[in-house]
Design a protein around this motif. Sequence first.
Motif, PDB file in Angstrom:
ATOM      1  N   GLY A  54       0.781  -1.207   0.165  1.00 31.90           N
ATOM      2  CA  GLY A  54      -0.012  -0.026  -0.069  1.00 31.90           C
ATOM      3  C   GLY A  54       0.724   1.235  -0.116  1.00 31.90           C
ATOM      4  N   GLY A  55       2.027   1.086   0.127  1.00 31.41           N
ATOM      5  CA  GLY A  55       3.126   2.163  -0.066  1.00 31.41           C
ATOM      6  C   GLY A  55       3.586   2.840   1.327  1.00 31.41           C
ATOM      7  N   ASN A  56       3.002   2.000   2.281  1.00 29.27           N
ATOM      8  CA  ASN A  56       3.531   2.538   3.696  1.00 29.27           C
ATOM      9  C   ASN A  56       4.848   2.195   3.905  1.00 29.27           C
ATOM     10  N   THR A  57       5.609   3.135   4.483  1.00 27.61           N
ATOM     11  CA  THR A  57       7.125   2.989   4.757  1.00 27.61           C
ATOM     12  C   THR A  57       7.446   3.306   6.240  1.00 27.61           C
ATOM     13  N   ASN A  58       8.436   2.577   6.757  1.00 29.64           N
ATOM     14  CA  ASN A  58       9.062   2.590   7.793  1.00 29.64           C
ATOM     15  C   ASN A  58      10.585   2.558   8.024  1.00 29.64           C
ATOM     16  N   TYR A  59      11.426   3.138   8.810  1.00 28.57           N
ATOM     17  CA  TYR A  59      12.906   3.323   8.681  1.00 28.57           C
ATOM     18  C   TYR A  59      13.433   3.041  10.143  1.00 28.57           C
ATOM     19  N   ALA A  60      14.529   2.598  10.311  1.00 26.08           N
ATOM     20  CA  ALA A  60      15.265   2.506  11.374  1.00 26.08           C
ATOM     21  C   ALA A  60      15.518   3.756  11.756  1.00 26.08           C
ATOM     22  N   ASP A  61      15.694   4.038  13.184  1.00 20.48           N
ATOM     23  CA  ASP A  61      16.046   5.558  13.552  1.00 20.48           C
ATOM     24  C   ASP A  61      17.284   5.792  13.207  1.00 20.48           C
ATOM     25  N   SER A  62      18.488   5.085  12.796  1.00 18.79           N
ATOM     26  CA  SER A  62      19.579   5.343  12.462  1.00 18.79           C
ATOM     27  C   SER A  62      19.852   5.921  11.126  1.00 18.79           C
TER      28      SER A  62
END
Length: 115
Positions: A54-62
Amino acid sequence: QVQLVESGGGLVQAGGSLRLSCAASRTISDISAMAWYRQAPGKQRELVAYITSGGNTNYADSVNGRFTISRGNAENTVYLQMNSLKPEDTGVYFCRAWLLANNYWGQGTQVTVSS
C-alpha cells in the motif's frame, strides 16, 4: 517463489550517496511488503527500511531522514536511496520480500563508506 537481485552497492566517501536496487522476479503488487536489511561485520542483520504494497514505509532510527525506500514504476523493483552516508552505514545490504506466508532474501550488495 520469488528471486531477488540487489545492485548498486559500492565504495563512497562519507557524506556521499548511493542508490540500491532490488529487482524481483514477480510483480511487486503480488508481494505484501519488501524491505532492506544490512549486516555490518561482526554484527547481526538489522532492518533498515520497509515498504508495504500500500506504499506505507518505515525506517530504522539510524537512517530516518537520510534514506528513502520506494518502488519503481515497473512494479518489480524497489529502491533504497541513501544520502549523507556515514562510515557506520557500511555493510552488506539485503533485500527481503514477503509473499503470503513465505519470505525471500536476495544475495546482498556491499556498501562501504570511507571516512
